[in-house]
Design an enzyme around this catalytic site. Structure first.
Site, PDB file in Angstrom:
ATOM      1  N   GLY A   1      37.902  33.043  47.642  1.00 50.90           N
ATOM      2  CA  GLY A   1      36.829  32.897  47.204  1.00 50.90           C
ATOM      3  C   GLY A   1      35.972  32.017  47.387  1.00 50.90           C
ATOM      4  O   GLY A   1      36.029  31.118  48.540  1.00 50.90           O
TER       5      GLY A   1
ATOM      6  N   LYS B   1      41.720  40.602  36.956  1.00 52.81           N
ATOM      7  CA  LYS B   1      42.607  39.304  36.986  1.00 52.81           C
ATOM      8  C   LYS B   1      43.790  39.359  36.040  1.00 52.81           C
ATOM      9  O   LYS B   1      44.930  39.143  36.620  1.00 52.81           O
ATOM     10  CB  LYS B   1      41.673  38.204  36.838  1.00 52.81           C
ATOM     11  CG  LYS B   1      40.698  37.988  37.880  1.00 52.81           C
ATOM     12  CD  LYS B   1      39.984  36.424  37.439  1.00 52.81           C
ATOM     13  CE  LYS B   1      39.013  36.012  38.548  1.00 52.81           C
ATOM     14  NZ  LYS B   1      37.893  37.004  38.863  1.00 52.81           N
TER      15      LYS B   1
ATOM     16  N   ASP C   1      45.083  38.470  46.399  1.00 52.51           N
ATOM     17  CA  ASP C   1      45.744  38.667  45.104  1.00 52.51           C
ATOM     18  C   ASP C   1      47.083  39.141  45.121  1.00 52.51           C
ATOM     19  O   ASP C   1      48.084  38.970  44.604  1.00 52.51           O
ATOM     20  CB  ASP C   1      44.947  39.249  44.062  1.00 52.51           C
ATOM     21  CG  ASP C   1      43.634  38.216  43.556  1.00 52.51           C
ATOM     22  OD1 ASP C   1      43.669  37.134  43.848  1.00 52.51           O
ATOM     23  OD2 ASP C   1      42.656  38.725  42.913  1.00 52.51           O
TER      24      ASP C   1
ATOM     25  N   LYS D   1      47.411  30.654  44.618  1.00 50.58           N
ATOM     26  CA  LYS D   1      46.548  31.614  45.420  1.00 50.58           C
ATOM     27  C   LYS D   1      45.201  30.771  45.520  1.00 50.58           C
ATOM     28  O   LYS D   1      44.619  30.541  44.376  1.00 50.58           O
ATOM     29  CB  LYS D   1      46.614  33.057  44.647  1.00 50.58           C
ATOM     30  CG  LYS D   1      45.497  33.952  45.480  1.00 50.58           C
ATOM     31  CD  LYS D   1      44.136  33.886  44.864  1.00 50.58           C
ATOM     32  CE  LYS D   1      43.215  35.015  45.868  1.00 50.58           C
ATOM     33  NZ  LYS D   1      41.894  34.993  45.262  1.00 50.58           N
TER      34      LYS D   1
ATOM     35  N   GLY E   1      37.360  35.704  51.754  1.00 54.40           N
ATOM     36  CA  GLY E   1      36.416  36.670  51.904  1.00 54.40           C
ATOM     37  C   GLY E   1      35.016  36.188  52.097  1.00 54.40           C
ATOM     38  O   GLY E   1      34.435  36.859  52.949  1.00 54.40           O
TER      39      GLY E   1
END
Length: 287
Positions: free
Chosen positions: A32, A245, A186, A29, A65
């Protein structure tokens, strides 16, 4: 000569891990701040190409994002969040789709091709492999075109992996009526890992893993069981932004993925160091 021998020793150490994970699926993944760091992304994608070259089956799932927020600001659209979810109206959705499918997804794929690998972008503009539905907020808030993944087109992803290509998947899904939705990256990565029965899911973060002392990078916990992780959350050792997380990691383990890793994607070649060395560089959480 000593340096040359040390390099050979490193290859021998890696050989055991390569044999162990050859043919296994690893979902990675990306998101960010890492996507904004060109140097970090170059080395991460080079790691992905290496993984595929030696017989692993990496699958990349990405968000974007920060790039989306910037593009929305450029378009005069104010970003709004409810409990970490981006409220996505029709105008925002167009920006999200352009950034994720039209820009980042293509850039990641083309970069891996330039690095000598083979990659295929699986986006709503090519072949969308994530299917879902509108997300209903538990408190009744309308998030707009925000969705959750309900199924993954496993056959398409695996057919690419079998032909030595790296699937690159943005966090977007379609529902049964053809409506596009923005999805949390996520949870999209979790859905892909579960569907593929992945051996590993790697969350690339901007911290080096789970720490006993969140202010001390040297207090990293290299490996822990899911039971230990729950105990550390309950006792307050794991706190703040690390809690969601780790909870995401635990949900993934509950769905059949063997191991989940949290590593610092800014560290050069962190993926290779985590997977192909005995000590690793992040935190591994296992069932």
């Amino acid at each position: 000569m000593n340096q040359a021998i040390a390099k050979a020793d490193t290859l021998i150490e890696a050989m055991g891990w390569i044999r162990r994970f050859r043919g296994k699926t690893t979902v990675i993944k990306l998101g960010g701040s890492l996507l904004e760091d060109r140097t970090a992304m170059h080395h991460l994608l080079l790691d992905v190409v290496f993984m595929e070259t030696v017989g692993l089956r990496p699958v990349v799932v990405h968000g974007g994002g920060k790039a989306i927020t910037k593009a929305m600001a450029d378009a005069g659209i104010a970003a709004q969040f409810i409990r970490g979810r981006r409220v996505t109206d029709e105008a925002s959705l167009k920006v999200v789709e352009q950034v994720l499918a039209g820009e980042l997804n293509v850039e990641l794929t083309e970069t891996m091709e330039r690095l000598g690998g083979r990659a295929m972008n699986l986006s709503p503009r090519t072949t969308c492999v994530l299917h879902g539905k509108k997300m209903l907020d538990p408190d009744g808030e309308d998030l707009g075109f925000v969705g959750e993944v309900t199924s993954v087109d496993r056959d398409v992803i695996e057919s690419l992996a079998y032909t030595d290509q790296v699937p690159v998947i943005p966090s977007l899904c379609y529902d049964d009526e053809g409506q596009l939705y923005n999805v949390n990256a996520d949870t999209a990565a979790m859905a892909v890992a579960q569907s593929l029965g992945a051996d590993k899911l790697v969350f690339l973060s901007d911290v080096n893993g789970v720490r006993k002392d969140e202010t001390d990078p040297k207090s990293i916990i290299p490996a822990m069981s899911a039971e230990t992780a729950r105990e550390l959350i309950a006792s307050g050792v794991i706190r703040g932004g690390m809690i969601p997380k780790v909870e995401a990691c635990l949900q993934t383990l509950d769905r059949g993925v063997q191991k989940v890793h949290i590593i610092d994607g800014r560290l050069r070649h962190s993926l290779l160091l985590e997977i192909f060395t005995t000590d690793g560089v992040g935190t591994e959480i296992h069932a």
